[in-house]
Structures are given as structure tokens and as C-alpha cells.
Design an enzyme around this catalytic site. Structure first.
Site, mmCIF file in Angstrom:
data_model
loop_
_atom_site.group_PDB
_atom_site.id
_atom_site.type_symbol
_atom_site.label_atom_id
_atom_site.label_comp_id
_atom_site.label_asym_id
_atom_site.label_seq_id
_atom_site.Cartn_x
_atom_site.Cartn_y
_atom_site.Cartn_z
ATOM 1 N N PHE A 1 48.517 38.577 48.786
ATOM 2 C CA PHE A 1 47.366 38.634 47.892
ATOM 3 C C PHE A 1 46.696 40.006 48.061
ATOM 4 O O PHE A 1 46.525 40.481 49.182
ATOM 5 C CB PHE A 1 46.409 37.508 48.294
ATOM 6 C CG PHE A 1 45.356 37.169 47.293
ATOM 7 C CD1 PHE A 1 45.683 36.539 46.111
ATOM 8 C CD2 PHE A 1 44.022 37.448 47.559
ATOM 9 C CE1 PHE A 1 44.698 36.198 45.196
ATOM 10 C CE2 PHE A 1 43.032 37.113 46.648
ATOM 11 C CZ PHE A 1 43.370 36.480 45.467
ATOM 12 N N TYR B 1 37.443 26.388 49.037
ATOM 13 C CA TYR B 1 37.186 26.008 47.632
ATOM 14 C C TYR B 1 38.463 25.705 46.864
ATOM 15 O O TYR B 1 38.411 25.313 45.712
ATOM 16 C CB TYR B 1 36.381 27.106 46.915
ATOM 17 C CG TYR B 1 36.956 28.492 47.043
ATOM 18 C CD1 TYR B 1 38.008 28.917 46.247
ATOM 19 C CD2 TYR B 1 36.427 29.390 47.977
ATOM 20 C CE1 TYR B 1 38.541 30.186 46.388
ATOM 21 C CE2 TYR B 1 36.949 30.655 48.128
ATOM 22 C CZ TYR B 1 38.008 31.053 47.325
ATOM 23 O OH TYR B 1 38.527 32.319 47.468
ATOM 24 N N LYS B 2 39.626 25.892 47.507
ATOM 25 C CA LYS B 2 40.893 25.563 46.844
ATOM 26 C C LYS B 2 41.200 24.083 47.120
ATOM 27 O O LYS B 2 40.537 23.218 46.569
ATOM 28 C CB LYS B 2 41.984 26.522 47.299
ATOM 29 C CG LYS B 2 41.699 27.954 46.782
ATOM 30 C CD LYS B 2 42.601 29.024 47.331
ATOM 31 C CE LYS B 2 42.233 30.378 46.694
ATOM 32 N NZ LYS B 2 42.796 31.516 47.393
ATOM 33 N N ASP C 1 47.019 33.633 57.055
ATOM 34 C CA ASP C 1 46.095 33.324 55.965
ATOM 35 C C ASP C 1 46.476 31.944 55.431
ATOM 36 O O ASP C 1 47.608 31.740 54.982
ATOM 37 C CB ASP C 1 46.222 34.405 54.881
ATOM 38 C CG ASP C 1 45.294 34.163 53.694
ATOM 39 O OD1 ASP C 1 45.011 32.994 53.393
ATOM 40 O OD2 ASP C 1 44.896 35.153 53.059
ATOM 41 N N ARG D 1 51.568 29.003 37.042
ATOM 42 C CA ARG D 1 51.372 28.350 38.335
ATOM 43 C C ARG D 1 50.704 26.991 38.145
ATOM 44 O O ARG D 1 49.687 26.890 37.455
ATOM 45 C CB ARG D 1 50.490 29.273 39.181
ATOM 46 C CG ARG D 1 50.487 28.998 40.639
ATOM 47 C CD ARG D 1 49.729 30.079 41.383
ATOM 48 N NE ARG D 1 48.293 30.047 41.085
ATOM 49 C CZ ARG D 1 47.346 30.450 41.935
ATOM 50 N NH1 ARG D 1 47.680 30.939 43.114
ATOM 51 N NH2 ARG D 1 46.078 30.399 41.618
HETATM 52 C C1 LIG Z 1 42.214 32.848 47.255
HETATM 53 C C2 LIG Z 1 42.710 33.840 48.237
HETATM 54 C C3 LIG Z 1 41.831 34.742 48.830
HETATM 55 C C4 LIG Z 1 40.399 34.758 48.377
HETATM 56 O O1 LIG Z 1 39.513 35.329 49.234
HETATM 57 P P1 LIG Z 1 37.934 35.198 49.095
HETATM 58 O O2 LIG Z 1 37.464 36.250 49.987
HETATM 59 O O3 LIG Z 1 37.575 33.808 49.540
HETATM 60 O O4 LIG Z 1 37.549 35.406 47.667
HETATM 61 C C5 LIG Z 1 42.331 35.594 49.802
HETATM 62 N N1 LIG Z 1 43.633 35.573 50.157
HETATM 63 C C6 LIG Z 1 44.509 34.725 49.573
HETATM 64 C C7 LIG Z 1 45.949 34.708 49.981
HETATM 65 C C8 LIG Z 1 44.070 33.858 48.582
HETATM 66 O O5 LIG Z 1 44.923 33.033 47.981
#
Ligand SMILES: *Cc1c(COP(=O)(O)O)cnc(C)c1O
Length: 410
Positions: free
Chosen positions: A125, A221-222, A196, A369
């Protein structure tokens, strides 16, 4: 051919079926985007209202003591711990994921001062990569951040690697990585491992203890359904506590914040990784969201998740042979809780599907997705979703100009 009736039979014997009633869902819509933002549950509404009316409304500043607000980051961490195989005292709820990665990367680098390389995945990400580079650029010594093909990790590991950061379930493809095997290899090279869990927590069973993970961070939040921008969580293995230093110290991570001392002395345990005041309304939402998890085991969630994703893949292939490239691994042990379908018209397809009441999302350049969340999805939802995908593909409605308009959030 798989029939809708067969799916209804599966729903009738589903031991998680009743949990669906805990969530606010539109009966005409099939929500396959809980991997991006989970839905609202009744217990979130109750708990947030309690904090608003009783704790903040009436208790005011007294609630920092009387309602246990100060302890909320570690109390909620202990509620998340069983979902990732952590022990009490190893998980903290604070900040959001990107900030937590900054803290953990900074802290980890200080534990390997003689090493100069950080490895991460080129398919990671983007936010992870941005923050890793930024922290490494300010590490006080030259650090090279290598974005590698994760399948070449073995050949990249050597005695100059300080830290490896990987996302356990790939956000695009849904591939689940072998946490234990990879962590062991990283340790063999003398490096530290940071995972992560953005697409893992609440999605797949994890055992950080068995895998001997050093550090991890995730968002709530996921799959954990804490609401938009809900707080993140970090995991620090017990043996690192008291050694690992928070590179972004603040008053509430101090051993005695109300002594107002100018010299920083870290609190014990994960509390040292608190920087500032806990966001109590957001934490209340998470507290409520975790109530649903008291009624299930990750093994039950996993069994249904695999059944739902197996069903989705089988139906897509049966109804639309050759139309999509199924990117998500077929092997159960390599699959997260989402299915990614590759198609060059992916953006328009997702927009046309949302228009027909199937909410998935698009990840550039060509991934449709679909997230599968066993707490509220039925087998019949999977059947109906594929039915609507087949309609969109047969009618080619995705070619409509209105579905080409790019929104800020895809
Ligand atoms: C959703 C996601 C994030 C989001 O990070 P926030 O700081 O909470 O906005 C980071 N890394 C990955 C791999 C994600 O899927």
C-alpha cells in the site's frame, strides 16, 4: 450448476447467520466493501451514545478518572489481542495505521543501529511506502529503503537488513502471506519484522505469538467495523517492551503524566507508545464494534469466509467463464477474505455494479475488489452479487459514459 436454493440451504444452517441483525444494512444492497469500511452495528450506536450522554455529557472532565478513559487505549488493545493471537498487555489502540507504522519503524531502526537497509514490498500500500521512506530519511544515519518483489525476499536478506515490513494480506490481490515462515527467515538474518494487518485483523486467524512476530499494526475501520477513520492498533511483543522506545513521545506515554516533568520517562508496557489524548468518541465506537466479536471465534469467521470466497469464485467461473482473471489465490492458506477480479474495464464495471446495488471497489490499474465479511453476508448474497455481475457483463452497461466519471474515492 450452483443454484440459489442451495445457497439458501447453506444460510439456514449458518451458525453466524443471526449476527447480520446487529448491523445496519440496506436490504436491497449487497455490501462487498467491508474490507474498506465496515458497516455500523447496533452496539456501536449504543456505546457511542453512552459516552456522549453519560460520560462526556454528564461526567465531563471527571470521566477521565470515573469512566476509565485513561485506560481505554490498553483496555481496547486487550479486546483486540485475542483476534491476532496476542497476549494481554501487548496491543495498544491509538492514532491511525500510518502513524503507528511511523512509530514502529522509527523504534525498530534504533534497535539495529549497525544496519542500513529496510525492505518492503513494491506491491505494498502506498501509504506504508511513503511513511517508511520518510522515517528512514530522518533516521540519523543513511538507510536504504528497498521496495522488492516479496517473492525474492530470501535473496534480499543479509546482515545489513534492519527491518522488513510487509502487509500480511495484499490489499489488491487478497493474497495472504505466510506470517510464521517469513518472520522466521527475517529473524534468521538478524533483522526485525513488522507486519501490517490492515486486511488481516478480523479477516483471517492470526497468531503473532506462535509466529514470534516483533511488531505489527493494523486498522479497525475495515473488518473490525469501528467506523470511518477509526483508531489503529499496534502490537509489540512483550519481550520488546521496556526496550523499544517510542520515537514520538508525548505526555500520555509518560510514566507520570500529571507530574508535568520536563524529562520524559516512558510508562510501562505498550502505554509508552501513546503520544496524546485518546479520541474517546472514536474509541467508544470501536468498543461497541468489538462487542460483536465476543460472540464468534476467528475459526468460525475463517470457515465461513473461505466458503463465501470459494462460492464466489465458483459462481464467477461458472456464469462468466474466461471473462475475468481471478487474481486471488485458490489455495485456502494463501487467501485473505477478499476476491480480486482483473478486467481492463474494471472501473466502469464497479460503477455499474454499485448502480445495481452491489458495492465493491476498484483498485488501479485493473482490479475489481470484493470483500467477504462473514458477520453479515449470506451465501445468497454471494449468489445474487454474481447474478448482477453477470447482468452487467452481458449488457455491457459498464461502457456507459456515466460510469467512466472518476470519483475521489474509488
Ligand atoms: C487501509 C490501509 C492503510 C490505511 O492507513 P490509515 O493510516 O489508517 O489511513 C494502510 N496500509 C494498508 C496496507 C491499508 O490497507
Amino acid at each position: 450448476m450452483i443454484t440459489r436454493e442451495e445457497c439458501m440451504v447453506l444460510d439456514a444452517s449458518d451458525e453466524l447467520a443471526a449476527l447480520r441483525h446487529e448491523f445496519t444494512l440496506d436490504e436491497h444492497e449487497i455490501y462487498l466493501d467491508g474490507n474498506s469500511l465496515g458497516p455500523l452495528s447496533k452496539s456501536v450506536r449504543l456505546r457511542v451514545n453512552e459516552v456522549l450522554d453519560d460520560e462526556w455529557g454528564r461526567g465531563l472532565v471527571r470521566s477521565w478518572n470515573d469512566a476509565g478513559w485513561m485506560a481505554a487505549p490498553t483496555r481496547l488493545g486487550d479486546r483486540i489481542a485475542p483476534l491476532i493471537g496476542a497476549r494481554p498487555g501487548e496491543v495498544l489502540v491509538a492514532d491511525t495505521l500510518t502513524f503507528l507504522l511511523a512509530k514502529l519503524v522509527g523504534a525498530a531502526l534504533a534497535q539495529r543501529p549497525e544496519r542500513h537497509v529496510v525492505l518492503t514490498d513494491v506491491a505494498n500500500f502506498h501509504s506504508d511506502i511513503y511513511i517508511i521512506r520518510a522515517v528512514c530519511a530522518r533516521a540519523g544515519r543513511p538507510i536504504t529503503v528497498k521496495t522488492i518483489d516479496r517473492n525474492t525476499l530470501d535473496s534480499e536478506l543479509n546482515d545489513d537488513v534492519a527491518l522488513v515490513e510487509l502487509t500480511q494480506v495484499d490489499y489488491r490481490t487478497g493474497e495472504s502471506l505466510d506470517m510464521k515462515g517469513i518472520t522466521a527467515k527475517v529473524h534468521d538474518a538478524g533483522a526485525l519484522m513488522l507486519w501490517d494487518f490492515a486486511h488481516s485483523a478480523g479477516a483471517v486467524p492470526l497468531d503473532v505469538t506462535d509466529a514470534d512476530v516483533d511488531f505489527a499494526a493494523g486498522c479497525t475501520y475495515k473488518y473490525l467495523n469501528s467506523g470511518p477513520g477509526g483508531p489503529g492498533f499496534l502490537y509489540i511483543r512483550e519481550s520488546w517492551q521496556g526496550i523499544l522506545e517510542n520515537p514520538l513521545p508525548g505526555w500520555l506515554g509518560h510514566a507520570r503524566p500529571f507530574d508535568f516533568e520536563l524529562d520524559y520517562q516512558p510508562a510501562e508496557g505498550v502505554q509508552a507508545f501513546v503520544t496524546s489524548s485518546p479520541s474517546m468518541i472514536a474509541l467508544a465506537a470501536l468498543d461497541g464494534a468489538l462487542d460483536v466479536w465476543d460472540h464468534v471465534t476467528m475459526q468460525q469467521v475463517r470457515a465461513k469466509s473461505l466458503a463465501l470466497t470459494d462460492l464466489f469464485i465458483a459462481l464467477v467461473e461458472e456464469r462468466m467463464p474466461g471473462l475475468f482473471d481471478v487474481v486471488t489465490p485458490r489455495e485456502h492458506e494463501r487467501r485473505g477474505s477478499q476476491v480480486a477480479l482483473r478486467h481492463s474495464e474494471g472501473y466502469g464495471i464497479i460503477q455499474a455494479l454499485i448502480d445495481r446495488g452491489v458495492v465493491g471497489d476498484f483498485r488501479a490499474p485493473d482490479i475489481c475488489r470484493f470483500g467477504f465479511t462473514p458477520l453479515y453476508l449470506r451465501y445468497v448474497d454471494v449468489y445474487d452479487a454474481v447474478d448482477r455481475i453477470a447482468q452487467v457483463m452481458a449488457s455491457e452497461s459498464f461502457r456507459d459514459a456515466k460510469f467512466a466519471v472518476r470519483h475521489a474515492v474509488t
